[in-house]
Enzyme design. Structure first.
Site, PDB file in Angstrom:
ATOM      1  N   ASP A 143      39.252  67.765  75.926  1.00 14.71           N
ATOM      2  CA  ASP A 143      40.219  66.691  76.179  1.00 14.71           C
ATOM      3  C   ASP A 143      41.639  67.261  76.124  1.00 14.71           C
ATOM      4  O   ASP A 143      41.835  68.413  75.739  1.00 14.71           O
ATOM      5  CB  ASP A 143      40.002  65.615  75.094  1.00 14.71           C
ATOM      6  CG  ASP A 143      40.834  64.368  75.352  1.00 14.71           C
ATOM      7  OD1 ASP A 143      41.237  64.144  76.511  1.00 14.71           O
ATOM      8  OD2 ASP A 143      41.091  63.634  74.387  1.00 14.71           O
ATOM      9  N   ASP A 180      41.691  57.776  80.141  1.00 19.07           N
ATOM     10  CA  ASP A 180      41.964  56.553  79.377  1.00 19.07           C
ATOM     11  C   ASP A 180      42.123  55.320  80.259  1.00 19.07           C
ATOM     12  O   ASP A 180      43.238  54.854  80.514  1.00 19.07           O
ATOM     13  CB  ASP A 180      43.199  56.764  78.501  1.00 19.07           C
ATOM     14  CG  ASP A 180      42.954  57.841  77.463  1.00 19.07           C
ATOM     15  OD1 ASP A 180      41.781  58.252  77.296  1.00 19.07           O
ATOM     16  OD2 ASP A 180      43.923  58.281  76.835  1.00 19.07           O
ATOM     17  N   GLU A 195      45.450  68.826  80.131  1.00 20.40           N
ATOM     18  CA  GLU A 195      46.295  68.816  81.360  1.00 20.40           C
ATOM     19  C   GLU A 195      47.285  69.986  81.358  1.00 20.40           C
ATOM     20  O   GLU A 195      47.617  70.451  82.447  1.00 20.40           O
ATOM     21  CB  GLU A 195      47.044  67.484  81.460  1.00 20.40           C
ATOM     22  CG  GLU A 195      46.139  66.295  81.725  1.00 20.40           C
ATOM     23  CD  GLU A 195      45.263  65.923  80.525  1.00 20.40           C
ATOM     24  OE1 GLU A 195      45.746  66.109  79.392  1.00 20.40           O
ATOM     25  OE2 GLU A 195      44.124  65.471  80.722  1.00 20.40           O
TER      26      GLU A 195
HETATM   27  C1  GLC Z   1      42.479  60.920  74.480  1.00 22.84           C
HETATM   28  C2  GLC Z   1      41.151  60.854  75.217  1.00 22.84           C
HETATM   29  C3  GLC Z   1      40.246  59.866  74.536  1.00 22.84           C
HETATM   30  C4  GLC Z   1      40.068  60.266  73.078  1.00 22.84           C
HETATM   31  C5  GLC Z   1      41.420  60.354  72.381  1.00 22.84           C
HETATM   32  C6  GLC Z   1      41.309  60.882  70.959  1.00 22.84           C
HETATM   33  O1  GLC Z   1      43.160  59.733  74.600  1.00 22.84           O
HETATM   34  O2  GLC Z   1      41.330  60.543  76.565  1.00 22.84           O
HETATM   35  O3  GLC Z   1      39.016  59.800  75.186  1.00 22.84           O
HETATM   36  O4  GLC Z   1      39.266  59.340  72.417  1.00 22.84           O
HETATM   37  O5  GLC Z   1      42.259  61.223  73.108  1.00 22.84           O
HETATM   38  O6  GLC Z   1      40.713  62.114  70.912  1.00 22.84           O
END
Ligand code: GLC
Length: 762
Positions: free
Chosen positions: A420, A494, A423
């Site tokens: 995650d 998200d 980017e």
């Molecule tokens: C980001 C991710 C989400 C995750 C969060 C905490 O917002 O897109 O899926 O739960 O981070 O890790």
């Protein structure tokens, strides 16, 4: 810019052109990659190709600048309007100004360069601009829309445009504009957003007859204006890098998807369990909570194969650590879950906490593995752990180091990794473009490496995991670039628990699939905002038909496990999760098809019926493979919906009612019904419903046969490792003759099913 065409020369697969007005040392080139694929290249930077999307032999050859052999170049000759190059399938004409036109070999035009200037639009000046800016509007003072690197190509009146990865909005991207710059956007994603988490600069144009794709392999920030500026043309361009695009022709869209994935790679087989239901939430704050969720899943009779561990399992959000206070004994909880048939997938973000004596930080500093400022200091920004530094994933040594770090997780029994914030995300403003990164063997910077940061991270994870376990690595990523499908599955980031996002999920996932990223899904129920019982019921009816089937939601929002919305919604969830588990062997067959052809498992109707005008803009139906059509309800309050079935005979999955296609009709859809139709003659391989994929997967295969005629292939292997690549698999030919199915073994290399049962659907 190039002026008159003076001369050309042929060097193997490359045809190099000399123009009167070309910049010194710049020699545009057209290279025949295959019968259907032609590369157009202008090396403005003098670096040659630096593709990160195309790997293997072809990628290496392209990057080394060596010409391929001439076997696919049928002829090159000077004609009145330019130099004509023929492959076995295409004719390419290169004329003055390096205008390049593509035709089918028999002469029908496929894609022509736009002649004439761009039409400027949207420029305002002076006071108006100031006023607009005061209220926060975006406006431009310039009249100059041209990019330093740019290509302008004609659009036909009927052309539709698909692909481009995870972009918001509708299936058909025509008349919109997009940017490729991986972006972490927590606000609700809207139709007019230009960028999102992923950058896949691949678009397909469906014409009245025929189709082609353009893959603009420039991983800097790139722009696509797809007929927004003018009905007559589309533009793609960049401020940096080279003009480096692949024209991918084909008889139709499917050929183009196959062609594109022959270049950038095809999503490989995942382990069978990855097709199961995944439960997740940001905010399982303790081991205890995870145990409770697992227990409740089983108590409610809900199939589930895995729980995702979000950032809370880590010690102060430090990657490759475990929070022993709240998550106590990692190995024990993971093995207890495993006993229940539930695997653990853990999140790993790229941001490494700045902390003395934290081993990942210390090692990375010592080895020089983090990105640096132009002055040579380690660059620090902020993510979940607070001050954090960014591994330089473009450096192969950093990838090996990072990949090896996963031993910490594999030894605990973790089954997959969730990448995650890659980017990369940063909480203290964006990373400046001049932050120093590495691009394989050469120094680079953030501006050039941004869009492939997630790609390189996923590649590091995949390769590390594969080396450590020998199994098919399960990696899920938020950011990626073209070609990432070789390493990772993905989700759409998200989203929110709002109806417009349920609607958007369908075209978004279909376009991702057609852009090579086959194994994708949205957060079922929505991540941000609060889900309602009705929205959840409808979302699970969509989510269960996409490859990645994960329920995930955000901390602080309404909890979202299937039992949180009352008995009715729980029963609906059970019904669709069960259906998903019944369909596992069908889904597995489709995954095999993707690995072999690049055609995505879940696909828009247009991929199967491109000649049907009614499906070219169909955003609210999709297909699972070529046999099953899903027409979900995506409107609040609706208890019926208009369904369109393309040509042919179909059967209502729930009632068995026969329907002739080629028309619209209204189907009743109470809350527990997602309309599904199966094509006449189909065979749908099924398993009996089960709580998890499990050991007994090979005991019984049910072949559900629909009236009519059809021939299919069914595939079976151990569902775990790479033995199938050495022949350890079974392949069966299924011939359906009016509901009677003959099963013939085409390949035998794995244990047989205990029993194969044929069920005829009347
Ligand atoms: C980001 C991710 C989400 C995750 C969060 C905490 O917002 O897109 O899926 O739960 O981070 O890790």
């Amino acid at each position: 810019m190039f002026g008159k065409l003076k001369d050309y020369c042929v060097n193997g697969s490359k045809i190099l052109f000399t123009f009167e007005g070309a910049q010194e040392g710049v020699q545009p080139c057209v290279e025949v990659v295959s019968d259907w694929i032609v590369n157009v290249f202008v090396d403005y930077t003098g670096t040659g190709h630096r593709t990160r999307a195309i790997e293997g032999e072809l990628g290496e050859r392209l990057n080394s600048g060596v010409s391929g052999n001439a076997e696919n170049v049928e002829s090159v000759s000077q004609k009145e309007n330019g130099v004509e190059i023929n492959t076995r399938e295409l004719t390419v004409v290169v004329g003055d100004g390096f205008l390049v036109d593509f035709y089918y070999r028999q002469g029908t035009p496929l894609s022509l360069a736009h002649r004439g200037r761009r039409t400027k639009y949207g420029a305002v000046s002076g006071q108006v601009l100031e006023l607009l800016a005061k209220e926060g509007h975006e406006a431009s003072a310039g009249t100059e829309n041209d990019y330093r690197v740019q290509e302008v190509r004609s659009l036909g009146d009927a052309d539709c445009i698909y692909g481009l990865g995870d972009k918001t909005g509708f299936l058909n991207k025509r008349a919109y504009e997009y940017e490729m710059w991986n972006s972490d956007i927590p606000d609700p994603h809207e139709d007019n957003f230009r960028a999102l988490y992923k950058s896949i600069p691949f678009m397909m144009v469906l014409k009245e007859k025929g189709a082609y794709g353009i893959f603009f392999d420039n991983h800097n920030k790139t722009y696509f204006n797809l007929g927004k500026e003018s009905r007559d043309y589309y533009v793609f361009g960049a401020d940096q890098g080279n003009l480096d695009y692949y024209f991918v022709g084909g008889a139709g869209l499917k050929d183009v998807v196959s062609g594109y994935t022959s270049l950038t790679g095809r999503a490989p087989m995942q382990q069978l369990w990855a097709l199961g239901y995944h439960q997740s939430r940001w905010g399982y704050e303790s081991e205890e909570q995870i145990r409770q969720v697992a227990g409740k899943l089983r108590e409610c009779g809900l199939p589930c194969d895995c729980i995702h561990f979000d950032i809370d399992y880590m010690d102060h959000y430090k990657v490759f650590t475990w929070n022993q206070e709240t998550y106590q004994d990692a190995a024990k909880v993971i093995s207890d879950l495993r006993e229940m048939g539930i695997k653990a997938v853990t999140i790993i973000d790229p941001g490494v906490k700045v902390e003395k004596d934290y081993y990942v930080y210390e090692e990375g500093v010592e080895k020089g593995y983090f990105a640096k400022t132009p002055e040579g200091e380690i660059y620090v920004n902020q993510v979940w752990p607070g001050d954090a530094v960014y591994p330089d994933f473009g450096n192969p040594q950093v990838r090996t180091w990072w990949g090896g770090k996963h031993k910490f997780l594999t030894e605990l029994g973790v089954s997959g990794v969730w990448n995650d914030m890659n980017e990369p995300a940063s909480f203290r403003g964006p990373l400046p473009e001049d932050v120093a990164f590495t691009d394989e063997d050469a120094p680079s910077d953030h501006g050039q490496m941004h869009n492939i940061y997630g790609h390189n991270m996923a590649k590091a994870t995949y390769e590390g995991w594969k080396g450590l376990t020998g199994k098919r690595p399960f990696v899920i990523t938020r950011a990626c670039y073209a070609g990432s499908q070789k390493y990772t599955t993905g989700w759409t980031g998200d989203n929110h628990s709002i109806w417009s996002h349920l609607r958007m999920a369908i075209p978004q996932l279909c376009n991702l699939g057609m852009s090579g990223m086959n194994f994708v899904g949205t957060d079922v129920g929505g991540f941000g905002s609060d889900c309602t019982p009705e929205l959840f019921a409808r979302w699970i009816q969509v989510g269960c038909f996409f490859p990645l089937f994960r329920n995930h939601c955000a901390i602080g929002c309404r909890v979202q496990e299937p039992w949180q919305f009352g008995e009715e919604v729980l029963a609906i969830s059970r019904k669709y999760i069960n259906l998903r588990y019944e369909l596992l062997p069908y889904l597995y067959d489709l995954m095999r098809e993707t690995e072999q052809t690049g055609i995505p498992m879940s696909r828009p109707l247009v991929l199967e019926y491109e000649q049907d005008e009614n499906v070219r803009n169909r955003n609210d139906e999709f297909m699972l493979g070529d046999r099953m059509l899903v027409a979900p309800v995506v409107e609040q309050g609706a208890r019926e919906r208009m369904v369109y079935l393309p040509e042919g005979t179909w059967y209502d999955y729930w009632t068995g009612e026969k329907k002739e296609g080629g028309c619209f009709f209204v189907r009743k859809a109470p809350l527990d019904v997602c309309p599904i139709y199966v094509k006449a003659g189909a065979v749908i391989p099924k398993f009996p419903a089960r709580l998890w994929v499990g050991e007994e997967k090979d005991s019984l295969l049910v072949l559900e046969a629909y009236p009519g005629e059809g021939t299919y292939t069914h595939y079976q292997d151990n569902g775990e490792d790479f033995a199938y690549r050495q022949g350890s698999y079974n392949e069966y030919k299924l011939v359906n003759h009016r509901g009677a199915v003959e099963v013939e073994k085409l390949h035998e290399g794995y244990r047989a099913y205990g029993k194969i049962e044929i069920r005829t659907r009347a």
